[in-house]
Design a protein around this motif. Structure first.
Motif, mmCIF file in Angstrom:
data_model
loop_
_atom_site.group_PDB
_atom_site.id
_atom_site.type_symbol
_atom_site.label_atom_id
_atom_site.label_comp_id
_atom_site.label_asym_id
_atom_site.label_seq_id
_atom_site.Cartn_x
_atom_site.Cartn_y
_atom_site.Cartn_z
ATOM 1 N N MET A 115 1.106 11.255 -10.306
ATOM 2 C CA MET A 115 1.394 10.003 -10.673
ATOM 3 C C MET A 115 0.175 8.921 -10.736
ATOM 4 S SD MET A 115 3.478 7.608 -11.714
ATOM 5 C CE MET A 115 5.154 7.855 -11.220
ATOM 6 N N PRO A 159 -5.997 6.036 2.435
ATOM 7 C CA PRO A 159 -4.789 5.017 2.420
ATOM 8 C C PRO A 159 -3.538 5.346 3.347
ATOM 9 C CG PRO A 159 -4.248 6.488 0.780
ATOM 10 C CD PRO A 159 -5.677 7.058 1.253
ATOM 11 N N LEU A 218 -1.940 1.640 -5.076
ATOM 12 C CA LEU A 218 -3.335 2.163 -4.617
ATOM 13 C C LEU A 218 -4.159 2.439 -5.588
ATOM 14 C CD1 LEU A 218 -4.914 3.456 -2.278
ATOM 15 C CD2 LEU A 218 -3.665 5.325 -2.513
ATOM 16 N N PHE A 273 -4.823 -3.499 1.632
ATOM 17 C CA PHE A 273 -4.283 -3.656 0.244
ATOM 18 C C PHE A 273 -2.746 -3.928 0.032
ATOM 19 C CE2 PHE A 273 -2.356 0.368 -1.603
ATOM 20 C CZ PHE A 273 -2.239 1.011 -0.157
ATOM 21 N N MET A 329 2.861 12.090 -5.739
ATOM 22 C CA MET A 329 2.183 10.651 -5.814
ATOM 23 C C MET A 329 0.644 11.107 -6.443
ATOM 24 S SD MET A 329 2.831 8.440 -2.340
ATOM 25 C CE MET A 329 2.651 9.560 -1.129
ATOM 26 N N SER A 343 -0.449 3.572 6.472
ATOM 27 C CA SER A 343 0.085 2.612 6.980
ATOM 28 C C SER A 343 -0.521 2.406 8.660
ATOM 29 C CB SER A 343 1.617 2.724 7.608
ATOM 30 O OG SER A 343 2.451 3.188 6.226
HETATM 31 O O1 PNS Z 1 0.944 6.323 6.025
HETATM 32 P P1 PNS Z 1 1.843 6.398 4.944
HETATM 33 O O2 PNS Z 1 2.861 5.265 5.146
HETATM 34 O O3 PNS Z 1 2.404 7.584 4.531
HETATM 35 O O4 PNS Z 1 0.966 5.872 3.702
HETATM 36 C C1 PNS Z 1 1.606 5.933 2.329
HETATM 37 C C2 PNS Z 1 0.757 5.247 1.119
HETATM 38 C C3 PNS Z 1 0.385 3.946 1.804
HETATM 39 C C4 PNS Z 1 -0.372 6.258 1.052
HETATM 40 C C5 PNS Z 1 1.636 5.237 -0.140
HETATM 41 O O5 PNS Z 1 2.960 4.804 0.152
HETATM 42 C C6 PNS Z 1 0.892 4.328 -1.011
HETATM 43 O O6 PNS Z 1 -0.017 4.773 -1.655
HETATM 44 N N1 PNS Z 1 1.470 3.048 -1.138
HETATM 45 C C7 PNS Z 1 0.718 2.081 -2.150
HETATM 46 C C8 PNS Z 1 1.756 1.851 -3.285
HETATM 47 C C9 PNS Z 1 1.513 2.776 -4.548
HETATM 48 O O7 PNS Z 1 0.593 2.856 -4.998
HETATM 49 N N2 PNS Z 1 2.841 3.286 -4.843
HETATM 50 C C10 PNS Z 1 2.835 4.477 -5.967
HETATM 51 C C11 PNS Z 1 2.507 5.838 -5.130
HETATM 52 S S1 PNS Z 1 2.588 7.008 -6.541
#
Ligand code: PNS
Length: 160
Positions: A104, A7, A73, A69, A101, A9
């Protein structure tokens, strides 16, 4: 089917991203590169443009699919039968937030995160830095796939 998601950006995809996606594609039956749709953050490229570029540069890999998406995630993973999230770690500075993350996401859903160390030659690449350097005329040709580099220079010229 062992399926993983990469995943991000991807605004735009860099050689660092491509390194991780390519190596993940060698480990899983299918890798989905999922572009986050973030309504609060306007990128240099639209989500559709990012997906187009990703599709172009990953086409030779065969087992990589591009999607987008929004929301959590882990909800995307559940809906698409994805058991693993693959993330690249460039440096120790990435680790704190990525670990948070990963834990979590694991607790929310049971989906595991696998960290892959970025190849050393890509460890300093970030899309945001690449865009900044290119905007001020710095050479970033070696940091991006050629087609992406071309589109980045075009977009910067349009905005000047
Ligand atoms: O390329 P990036 O911007 O560093 O990617 C970050 C990403 C998209 C992997 C992260 O922000 C994400 O998973 N966002 C989705 C929302 C989500 O699930 N948030 C809770 C994370 S514990």
């Amino acid at each position: 089917m062992r399926r993983a998601v990469c995943p991000g950006s991807f605004d735009p995809v860099t050689n660092g991203h491509l390194d991780i996606v390519t190596r993940a594609a060698g480990l899983f039956d299918e890798v989905v590169v999922a572009v986050l749709v973030n309504k609060n953050k306007r990128g240099l490229f639209t989500v559709e443009e990012r997906m187009e570029m990703l599709a172009e540069v990953t086409a030779p890999l065969g087992n990589v699919r591009i999607d987008s998406f929004h929301g959590l995630l882990v909800d995307y993973c559940r809906a698409h039968d994805i058991r693993a999230i693959v993330k690249g770690l460039r440096a120790v500075s990435d680790f704190d937030y990525e670990l948070q993350m990963a834990q979590m996401n694991q607790q929310l859903s049971g989906v595991d995160t696998l960290f892959m160390s970025t190849s050393p030659e890509f460890s300093f690449i970030a899309s945001s830095l690449v865009k900044e350097v290119a905007t001020f005329g710095g050479d970033v040709a070696h940091l991006l796939p050629p087609a992406v580099h071309r589109r980045l220079l075009e977009r910067i010229a349009e905005q000047a």
